[in-house]
Every structure is written in structure tokens, then in C-alpha cells.
Write a protein that holds these residues in place. Structure first.
Motif, PDB file in Angstrom:
ATOM      1  N   UNK A  88      -1.562  11.602   7.214  1.00 55.54           N
ATOM      2  CA  UNK A  88      -1.234  12.091   5.868  1.00 55.54           C
ATOM      3  C   UNK A  88       0.226  11.794   5.531  1.00 55.54           C
ATOM      4  N   UNK A  89       1.114  12.046   6.483  1.00 58.28           N
ATOM      5  CA  UNK A  89       2.549  11.812   6.251  1.00 58.28           C
ATOM      6  C   UNK A  89       2.803  10.327   6.009  1.00 58.28           C
ATOM      7  N   UNK A  90       2.196   9.482   6.835  1.00 60.25           N
ATOM      8  CA  UNK A  90       2.353   8.023   6.716  1.00 60.25           C
ATOM      9  C   UNK A  90       1.866   7.522   5.363  1.00 60.25           C
ATOM     10  N   UNK A  91       0.647   7.947   5.015  1.00 58.02           N
ATOM     11  CA  UNK A  91       0.062   7.509   3.744  1.00 58.02           C
ATOM     12  C   UNK A  91       0.908   8.011   2.580  1.00 58.02           C
ATOM     13  N   UNK A  92       1.340   9.257   2.657  1.00 59.22           N
ATOM     14  CA  UNK A  92       2.172   9.837   1.593  1.00 59.22           C
ATOM     15  C   UNK A  92       3.469   9.082   1.440  1.00 59.22           C
ATOM     16  N   UNK A  95       2.832   5.670  -0.048  1.00 60.64           N
ATOM     17  CA  UNK A  95       2.487   5.744  -1.476  1.00 60.64           C
ATOM     18  C   UNK A  95       3.731   6.008  -2.316  1.00 60.64           C
ATOM     19  N   UNK A  96       4.607   6.893  -1.821  1.00 57.27           N
ATOM     20  CA  UNK A  96       5.851   7.196  -2.546  1.00 57.27           C
ATOM     21  C   UNK A  96       6.709   5.944  -2.654  1.00 57.27           C
ATOM     22  N   UNK A  97       6.815   5.200  -1.544  1.00 58.45           N
ATOM     23  CA  UNK A  97       7.629   3.969  -1.540  1.00 58.45           C
ATOM     24  C   UNK A  97       7.043   2.951  -2.532  1.00 58.45           C
ATOM     25  N   UNK A  98       5.733   2.748  -2.451  1.00 60.12           N
ATOM     26  CA  UNK A  98       5.082   1.752  -3.310  1.00 60.12           C
ATOM     27  C   UNK A  98       5.212   2.143  -4.787  1.00 60.12           C
ATOM     28  N   UNK A 202      -5.224   2.824  -1.437  1.00 57.49           N
ATOM     29  CA  UNK A 202      -5.828   2.099  -0.320  1.00 57.49           C
ATOM     30  C   UNK A 202      -4.771   1.306   0.436  1.00 57.49           C
ATOM     31  N   UNK A 203      -3.872   0.676  -0.371  1.00 53.83           N
ATOM     32  CA  UNK A 203      -2.768  -0.082   0.226  1.00 53.83           C
ATOM     33  C   UNK A 203      -1.865   0.820   1.046  1.00 53.83           C
ATOM     34  N   UNK A 204      -1.675   2.048   0.554  1.00 53.96           N
ATOM     35  CA  UNK A 204      -0.821   3.005   1.269  1.00 53.96           C
ATOM     36  C   UNK A 204      -1.422   3.399   2.597  1.00 53.96           C
ATOM     37  N   UNK A 205      -2.732   3.464   2.624  1.00 57.47           N
ATOM     38  CA  UNK A 205      -3.420   3.859   3.865  1.00 57.47           C
ATOM     39  C   UNK A 205      -3.363   2.728   4.889  1.00 57.47           C
ATOM     40  N   UNK A 206      -3.566   1.496   4.394  1.00 53.70           N
ATOM     41  CA  UNK A 206      -3.725   0.371   5.324  1.00 53.70           C
ATOM     42  C   UNK A 206      -2.445  -0.423   5.553  1.00 53.70           C
ATOM     43  N   UNK A 207      -1.344   0.000   4.913  1.00 56.40           N
ATOM     44  CA  UNK A 207      -0.115  -0.774   5.047  1.00 56.40           C
ATOM     45  C   UNK A 207       0.841  -0.159   6.047  1.00 56.40           C
ATOM     46  N   UNK A 208       1.634  -1.042   6.591  1.00 50.69           N
ATOM     47  CA  UNK A 208       2.757  -0.588   7.394  1.00 50.69           C
ATOM     48  C   UNK A 208       4.007  -1.025   6.637  1.00 50.69           C
ATOM     49  N   UNK A 226      -5.459  -4.489   7.246  1.00 47.54           N
ATOM     50  CA  UNK A 226      -6.814  -4.817   6.823  1.00 47.54           C
ATOM     51  C   UNK A 226      -6.727  -6.027   5.905  1.00 47.54           C
ATOM     52  N   UNK A 227      -7.748  -6.846   5.905  1.00 47.27           N
ATOM     53  CA  UNK A 227      -7.767  -7.957   4.967  1.00 47.27           C
ATOM     54  C   UNK A 227      -8.013  -7.394   3.568  1.00 47.27           C
TER      55      UNK A 227
END
Ligand SMILES: [Zn+2]
Length: 289
Positions: A88-92, A95-98, A202-208, A226-227
Motif C-alpha cells: 500500500x505504501x509503495x503504490x501510494x 501514485x503520488x509521484x506520478x 495500475x502503473x503505480x502498482x506495477x512500477x518501480x 509487467x509488460x
């Protein structure tokens, strides 16, 4: 003889009696007998002791097992909770950065005075696209350098039509007043979250996303595990300028060659002289509309 017979029956019933499985009538029968028979009383007393001892041992084992099990469950729950929290922290954070980068880039998308330079290098050839735009006027200089030769194309776009100037070695040709010349030179918000919230999530979940320096700019390097056709694909990296939210570099790792595309954006630096076309007398006109 009768007493002895009763003894056998009572002794057979005792285990059930101890576990309280016998009915009242039987209980009375057993109790009456026990009062009078020393032998059966002795057996009953021993059985009762054994039963208590065994049930204590059993209870103890059960308690121990339950304790061990619930301890394991607790650890499992904590691990699961930590994983969920990290996710949750990572995705959040992503998402904030993006979203923040997307908001910054939005300010530049509608700019009417910009210079955009794209350099594409795939290991053998290099393509440079230099585009200048000011108040609707547009000029784009395309240079393609291969080990064999260098090609130059200059496109001057004014409203509906464009003049194209080609240079290959000593050969110079021109095509004037061409319609529908497509040159992709807009300022692009690569992380557009306004129009594609789901993709952004989705990008927030799968991105580093990590901080790196690229082309002397403080950037975020976004990679996707993810592709995906949004943002980046597997083995691709997108470098976004922290200050402007615009793309600084994108990399694609192919099977044989790695492609690197560098972007430079400048705003409010374009003056009118850049739109002055070359001397047409130096060019052979090959097509006219
Ligand atoms: Zn007896």
C-alpha cells in the motif's frame, strides 16, 4: 455366584460409568454394588485415577498444540500485514509521484514557444530531431547519421502546408507546399493521469520508481515489471525530470541492440530567425503541389 456375576458386569460397565456415559438406572446398580464389593471398589478407584491422569495429559497436549498453532498464526498474520502495508505504501508513493509529475508536465503541454530535441541512438545509427515552435509556426530538422551516410530533412510547416528540404551528401532537393506532413513534435505529458486514472493506478502498482541523475537532471527512473503499453514495458526505463515532469530519456533493451532516446525541452527561447527557409536556388525541386 450371583455376586461374582455382577462383578463381571460392573467391571465391564465401569469405564463407561467413569466417562459418565451410563444411564441413571445403571448408575444406581453400579453404585449399590460398589458399596458392597471391595474388589470392584478397588478396581473402580484405580480406573478413576488412570482416567484423570490420562485426561490431564491429553488436555495438556491440546493446550500446548493450540498455543503453538496460534503463535504460528500470529507470525503469519504479522508477515501478511507487513506485506500489505509495504504494498500500500509503495503504490501510494508511486501514485503520488506520478500524479505530481503529470500535473507539472500539464503546464508545458500547451506551450506556444518551445524547442524539443530528440536523439535516438540504437547502437549503429543516430537520429536527431530538432523542433522549434513559436505561435503556431513550426520547423523540424531531422538528421539521420549511419556509418554509410548522413541524411538531413528540414520541414517548415506553416499552417496547412509544409516545405521540405532534403540533403544527402552533395544532393539537395526540395518539395514545396506539401499537405498532410506529419511531424510528431508536441510536448507530451507521458504520465497523463487526468485522462487515464486506471492506467495510472495500475502503473503505480506495477512500477518501480527511483531517483537517478540523467543528462545532468534530477530524475525519476520508472521501470515496470509487467509488460504494459502504458509508461514502460518490461526491460524499459523512462527517465522523467523531477522539475518539469517531462521525459528526459527512455531506454529499450532489445534482443540485439539497446535503444536510447534522449529528450531536451526548452521553453520561451525560440525566436523568429529559425523559421527563415534556406535559399531555394540551392535545391532541385522534385515535387510541387
Ligand atoms: Zn464386585
Amino acid at each position: 455366584m450371583n455376586e461374582k456375576k455382577n462383578c463381571k458386569i460392573v467391571q465391564d460397565l465401569l469405564p463407561n460409568y467413569i466417562e459418565k456415559l451410563t444411564n441413571e438406572e445403571t448408575n444406581t446398580f453400579i453404585e449399590e454394588h460398589l458399596k458392597e464389593c471391595d474388589e470392584c471398589r478397588e478396581i473402580f478407584s484405580n480406573m478413576q485415577k488412570d482416567f484423570k491422569f490420562n485426561s490431564q495429559k491429553r488436555d495438556h497436549r491440546e493446550v500446548k498444540y493450540i498455543k503453538k498453532y496460534s503463535h504460528k498464526m500470529k507470525i503469519l498474520k504479522i508477515i501478511l500485514l507487513i506485506i500489505v502495508a509495504i504494498f500500500v505504501i509503495r503504490t501510494g508513493r508511486n501514485f503520488i509521484i506520478i500524479s505530481s509529475l503529470s500535473n507539472k508536465a500539464d503546464d508545458y503541454v500547451s506551450s506556444t514557444n518551445y524547442h524539443k530535441k530528440t536523439t535516438n541512438f540504437d547502437g549503429t545509427s543516430m537520429t536527431i530531431m530538432d523542433t522549434y515552435s513559436k505561435d503556431g509556426k513550426l520547423v523540424s530538422f531531422l538528421t539521420r547519421v549511419t556509418p554509410e551516410e548522413t541524411n538531413k530533412i528540414s520541414v517548415y510547416k506553416n499552417g496547412e502546408t509544409s516545405n521540405l528540404y532534403f540533403e544527402t551528401g552533395d544532393k539537395k532537393t526540395a518539395q514545396l507546399n506539401q499537405k498532410d506532413v506529419m511531424i510528431a513534435v508536441n510536448i507530451v505529458n507521458y504520465l497523463d493521469t487526468d485522462h487515464n486514472l486506471l492506467a495510472a493506478l495500475l502503473g503505480s502498482i506495477t512500477s518501480s520508481i527511483k531517483t537517478v541523475n540523467c543528462n545532468e537532471k534530477d530524475c525519476y527512473l520508472i521501470t515496470n515489471f509487467l509488460t504494459s503499453n502504458w509508461l514502460t514495458s518490461e526491460n524499459e526505463g523512462t527517465y522523467i525530470d523531477k522539475e518539469t515532469g517531462l521525459m528526459v530519456r527512455s531506454t529499450m533493451n532489445g534482443n540485439s541492440t539497446d535503444t536510447v532516446v534522449d529528450y531536451i525541452h526548452e521553453f520561451n527561447t525560440v525566436s523568429d530567425d529559425i523559421f527563415v527557409e534556406p535559399d531555394i536556388n540551392e535545391y532541385e525541386i522534385t515535387a510541387n503541389n
